[in-house]
Design a protein around this motif. Structure first.
Motif, mmCIF file in Angstrom:
data_model
loop_
_atom_site.group_PDB
_atom_site.id
_atom_site.type_symbol
_atom_site.label_atom_id
_atom_site.label_comp_id
_atom_site.label_asym_id
_atom_site.label_seq_id
_atom_site.Cartn_x
_atom_site.Cartn_y
_atom_site.Cartn_z
ATOM 1 N N MET A 88 22.800 28.393 -7.473
ATOM 2 C CA MET A 88 21.350 28.470 -7.473
ATOM 3 C C MET A 88 20.794 27.961 -6.146
ATOM 4 N N LYS A 89 19.736 28.615 -5.685
ATOM 5 C CA LYS A 89 19.115 28.221 -4.421
ATOM 6 C C LYS A 89 18.438 26.859 -4.554
ATOM 7 N N SER A 90 18.407 26.138 -3.452
ATOM 8 C CA SER A 90 17.793 24.815 -3.445
ATOM 9 C C SER A 90 16.721 24.737 -2.368
ATOM 10 N N ILE A 91 15.656 23.995 -2.636
ATOM 11 C CA ILE A 91 14.622 23.766 -1.626
ATOM 12 C C ILE A 91 14.485 22.261 -1.403
ATOM 13 N N THR A 92 14.040 21.902 -0.217
ATOM 14 C CA THR A 92 13.876 20.496 0.140
ATOM 15 C C THR A 92 12.406 20.105 0.118
ATOM 16 N N ILE A 93 12.128 18.981 -0.513
ATOM 17 C CA ILE A 93 10.773 18.432 -0.542
ATOM 18 C C ILE A 93 10.805 17.075 0.137
ATOM 19 N N LYS A 94 10.034 16.956 1.201
ATOM 20 C CA LYS A 94 9.964 15.693 1.925
ATOM 21 C C LYS A 94 8.794 14.866 1.413
ATOM 22 N N GLY A 95 9.090 13.632 1.059
ATOM 23 C CA GLY A 95 8.055 12.762 0.526
ATOM 24 C C GLY A 95 8.233 11.324 0.985
ATOM 25 N N SER A 96 7.434 10.443 0.403
ATOM 26 C CA SER A 96 7.488 9.016 0.730
ATOM 27 C C SER A 96 7.459 8.208 -0.554
ATOM 28 N N GLU A 97 8.232 7.138 -0.568
ATOM 29 C CA GLU A 97 8.234 6.276 -1.748
ATOM 30 C C GLU A 97 6.872 5.614 -1.918
ATOM 31 N N ARG A 98 6.481 5.414 -3.171
ATOM 32 C CA ARG A 98 5.208 4.781 -3.492
ATOM 33 C C ARG A 98 5.443 3.305 -3.804
ATOM 34 N N GLU A 99 4.659 2.477 -3.161
ATOM 35 C CA GLU A 99 4.761 1.043 -3.443
ATOM 36 C C GLU A 99 3.884 0.672 -4.632
ATOM 37 N N SER A 100 2.737 1.340 -4.741
ATOM 38 C CA SER A 100 1.805 1.051 -5.826
ATOM 39 C C SER A 100 1.729 2.239 -6.749
ATOM 40 N N VAL A 101 1.797 2.008 -8.087
ATOM 41 C CA VAL A 101 1.804 3.123 -9.037
ATOM 42 C C VAL A 101 0.644 3.049 -10.040
ATOM 43 N N GLY A 102 -0.327 2.208 -9.757
ATOM 44 C CA GLY A 102 -1.469 2.079 -10.660
ATOM 45 C C GLY A 102 -2.419 3.256 -10.555
ATOM 46 N N LYS A 103 -3.439 3.275 -11.436
ATOM 47 C CA LYS A 103 -4.401 4.378 -11.479
ATOM 48 C C LYS A 103 -5.191 4.501 -10.178
ATOM 49 N N VAL A 104 -5.557 3.370 -9.619
ATOM 50 C CA VAL A 104 -6.344 3.388 -8.374
ATOM 51 C C VAL A 104 -5.532 4.001 -7.245
ATOM 52 N N ALA A 105 -4.272 3.566 -7.127
ATOM 53 C CA ALA A 105 -3.398 4.083 -6.065
ATOM 54 C C ALA A 105 -3.119 5.574 -6.268
ATOM 55 N N THR A 106 -2.942 5.970 -7.529
ATOM 56 C CA THR A 106 -2.680 7.377 -7.836
ATOM 57 C C THR A 106 -3.877 8.250 -7.474
ATOM 58 N N LYS A 107 -5.070 7.766 -7.796
ATOM 59 C CA LYS A 107 -6.290 8.518 -7.464
ATOM 60 C C LYS A 107 -6.443 8.650 -5.957
ATOM 61 N N ALA A 108 -6.122 7.580 -5.225
ATOM 62 C CA ALA A 108 -6.215 7.606 -3.765
ATOM 63 C C ALA A 108 -5.252 8.628 -3.176
ATOM 64 N N LEU A 109 -4.057 8.742 -3.758
ATOM 65 C CA LEU A 109 -3.079 9.720 -3.291
ATOM 66 C C LEU A 109 -3.616 11.140 -3.459
ATOM 67 N N ARG A 110 -4.178 11.409 -4.636
ATOM 68 C CA ARG A 110 -4.707 12.746 -4.903
ATOM 69 C C ARG A 110 -5.866 13.074 -3.972
#
Length: 203
Positions: free
Chosen positions: A1-23
């Motif tokens: 099966m074909k594979s694709i690469t997704i480049k990302g960054s680890e999240r230090e904060s996982v709360g609602k405020v941090a999640t909203k800021a990411l979006r």
């Protein structure tokens, strides 16, 4: 099966405020499960276009930089009910020596006798769940409709499954050839013509 690469960054904060800021910053919050511990990360929305907006199935290499990368498959996705904007994605980590289950598309091949005779091909399942080692996952399940005549069905037991297993009951129908209205009308007219007495022939 074909594979694709997704480049990302680890999240230090996982709360609602941090999640909203990411979006708000155009990033998608994600979680990778299946390993010794969950990995929280984020990536740009465009990084997922070849994974989410496609009928094809892919495995994923999640590259978080600093030498951290994980092989995975998409497990779940949340989208906004109105805008269809990606809100959150869950991934599941895969390992070379462990089988996994995922959905792959069905690819129709061949020419059905029933379709060529005027029948309609109806797809009951456009995707099927299969189980295999990551290296044996197919890009698609090939379904040959050549033997199908009018009224016939193609069951999962009739498709080749080299190195993988289809995770559906044996009576699962992939597709079938239905009698079209035009073909049914033609058959009815032919039956009437056969029963009608010939012109000039005395009863």
């Amino acid at each position: 099966m074909k594979s694709i690469t997704i480049k990302g960054s680890e999240r230090e904060s996982v709360g609602k405020v941090a999640t909203k800021a990411l979006r708000n910053a155009g990033l998608v919050p994600c979680v990778l499960y299946g390993g010794s511990q969950a990995v929280h990360f984020s990536a740009e929305v465009m990084a997922f276009k070849n994974l989410v907006y496609t009928p094809n199935a892919h495995t994923v290499v999640i590259d978080l930089g600093n030498g951290k990368s994980f092989n995975a498959v998409l497990q779940d996705i949340q989208v906004h009910p109105v805008s269809d904007k990606i809100l959150h994605i869950d991934f599941f980590q895969i390992f070379d020596d462990k089988e996994i289950t995922m959905e792959v598309p069905v690819k129709i091949v061949g020419k059905s006798k029933g379709v060529m005779a005027g029948g309609d091909l109806r797809m009951n399942n456009r995707k099927l769940k299969v189980r295999a080692l990551p290296k044996d996952l197919p890009d698609f399940v090939e379904a040959d409709i050549t033997p199908l005549d009018m009224g016939n069905k193609l069951y999962v037991t009739k498709v080749p499954t080299p190195n993988f297993k289809i995770m559906h009951p044996d009576n699962t129908v992939i597709c079938q050839v239905k009698i079209s209205r035009a073909a049914m009308k033609a058959a009815q007219e032919a039956a009437k013509a056969a029963k009608a007495p010939a012109k000039g022939k005395k009863k």
